[in-house]
Design an enzyme around this catalytic site. Structure first.
Site, PDB file in Angstrom:
ATOM      1  CE1 TYR A 118      -3.606   2.592   0.704  1.00  0.00           C
ATOM      2  CE2 TYR A 118      -2.359   3.147   2.675  1.00  0.00           C
ATOM      3  CZ  TYR A 118      -3.367   3.430   1.786  1.00  0.00           C
ATOM      4  OH  TYR A 118      -4.151   4.545   1.968  1.00  0.00           O
TER       5      TYR A 118
ATOM      6  CD  GLU B 253      -7.977   6.897   5.811  1.00  0.00           C
ATOM      7  OE1 GLU B 253      -7.789   6.711   7.036  1.00  0.00           O
ATOM      8  OE2 GLU B 253      -7.083   6.704   4.964  1.00  0.00           O
TER       9      GLU B 253
ATOM     10  CD1 TRP C 185      -3.706   1.242   5.540  1.00  0.00           C
ATOM     11  CD2 TRP C 185      -5.732   1.941   6.108  1.00  0.00           C
ATOM     12  NE1 TRP C 185      -4.346   1.659   4.387  1.00  0.00           N
ATOM     13  CE2 TRP C 185      -5.590   2.098   4.714  1.00  0.00           C
ATOM     14  CE3 TRP C 185      -6.937   2.316   6.689  1.00  0.00           C
ATOM     15  CZ2 TRP C 185      -6.604   2.602   3.898  1.00  0.00           C
ATOM     16  CZ3 TRP C 185      -7.946   2.816   5.875  1.00  0.00           C
ATOM     17  CH2 TRP C 185      -7.776   2.962   4.508  1.00  0.00           C
TER      18      TRP C 185
END
Length: 186
Positions: free
Chosen positions: A25, A47, A55
């Site tokens: 990522y 988010e 995450w």
């Protein structure tokens, strides 16, 4: 903490240390500009779902999020009703948090309404800082203003820290630390 050199000899932001989904990522997506309403709605939604979680959890569940939220088509999500919320609450492949699911529906409706004033992408970009920060942060004057602006437009789960993370993720500014190989490549 500054950038770190990985076992592959490449200097990266410290959270992207070892091989895996987080490094991938970081190296290919984080801090790159995205375009289009669905790309912005996806990142805003993810988010919000990430809040309080790692995450990497969200990245691993992203294919399922894309599926159940119709590739983040605002009109499709805006049409969700109570039965859809219950269906999503029973979906084990995503984060099952009623407040976050309801916020996703609310935000899709607000996104559709925002089209009259230029759309979500233009609105978010109107809060871009003049320059990229050189030190890590969790919020900024711009993320506070974006949060307030979105709340006034009917959005939910868009606090200043979440909006700062959104701005980093979608390349509103260059979020990579000075010294990271990605700094200045957006």
């Amino acid at each position: 903490m500054g950038p770190l050199t990985g076992e592959d000899g490449i200097v990266r932001c410290p959270w992207a240390g070892g091989p895996g989904v987080m490094r991938d990522y970081h190296d290919t997506e984080w801090g790159n500009r995205v375009h289009g309403e669905s790309a912005y709605l996806e990142r805003l939604t993810l988010e919000a779902f990430q809040s309080g979680l790692s995450w990497s959890t969200i990245l691993n569940k992203r294919p399922a999020f894309r599926e159940v939220f119709h590739d983040f088509d605002a009109e499709a999500i805006a049409a969700f009703g109570p039965d859809d919320v219950e269906r999503l609450m029973a979906e084990p492949r995503i984060v099952r948090n009623r407040m976050k699911i309801e916020a996703a529906v609310t935000n899709a409706r607000a996104t559709v309404a925002l089209r009259e004033d230029g759309g979500l992408e233009d609105f978010v970009l109107s809060f871009a800082p003049e320059r990229s920060p050189e030190e890590p942060a969790t919020q900024s004057a711009e993320s506070v203003a974006l949060s307030k602006g979105l709340k006034k437009r009917g959005f939910a789960f868009v606090g200043p820290t979440t909006m700062y993370a959104l701005m980093e993720a979608i390349g509103v500014f260059d979020p990579h630390l000075v010294g990271c190989f990605r700094r200045g490549t957006r």
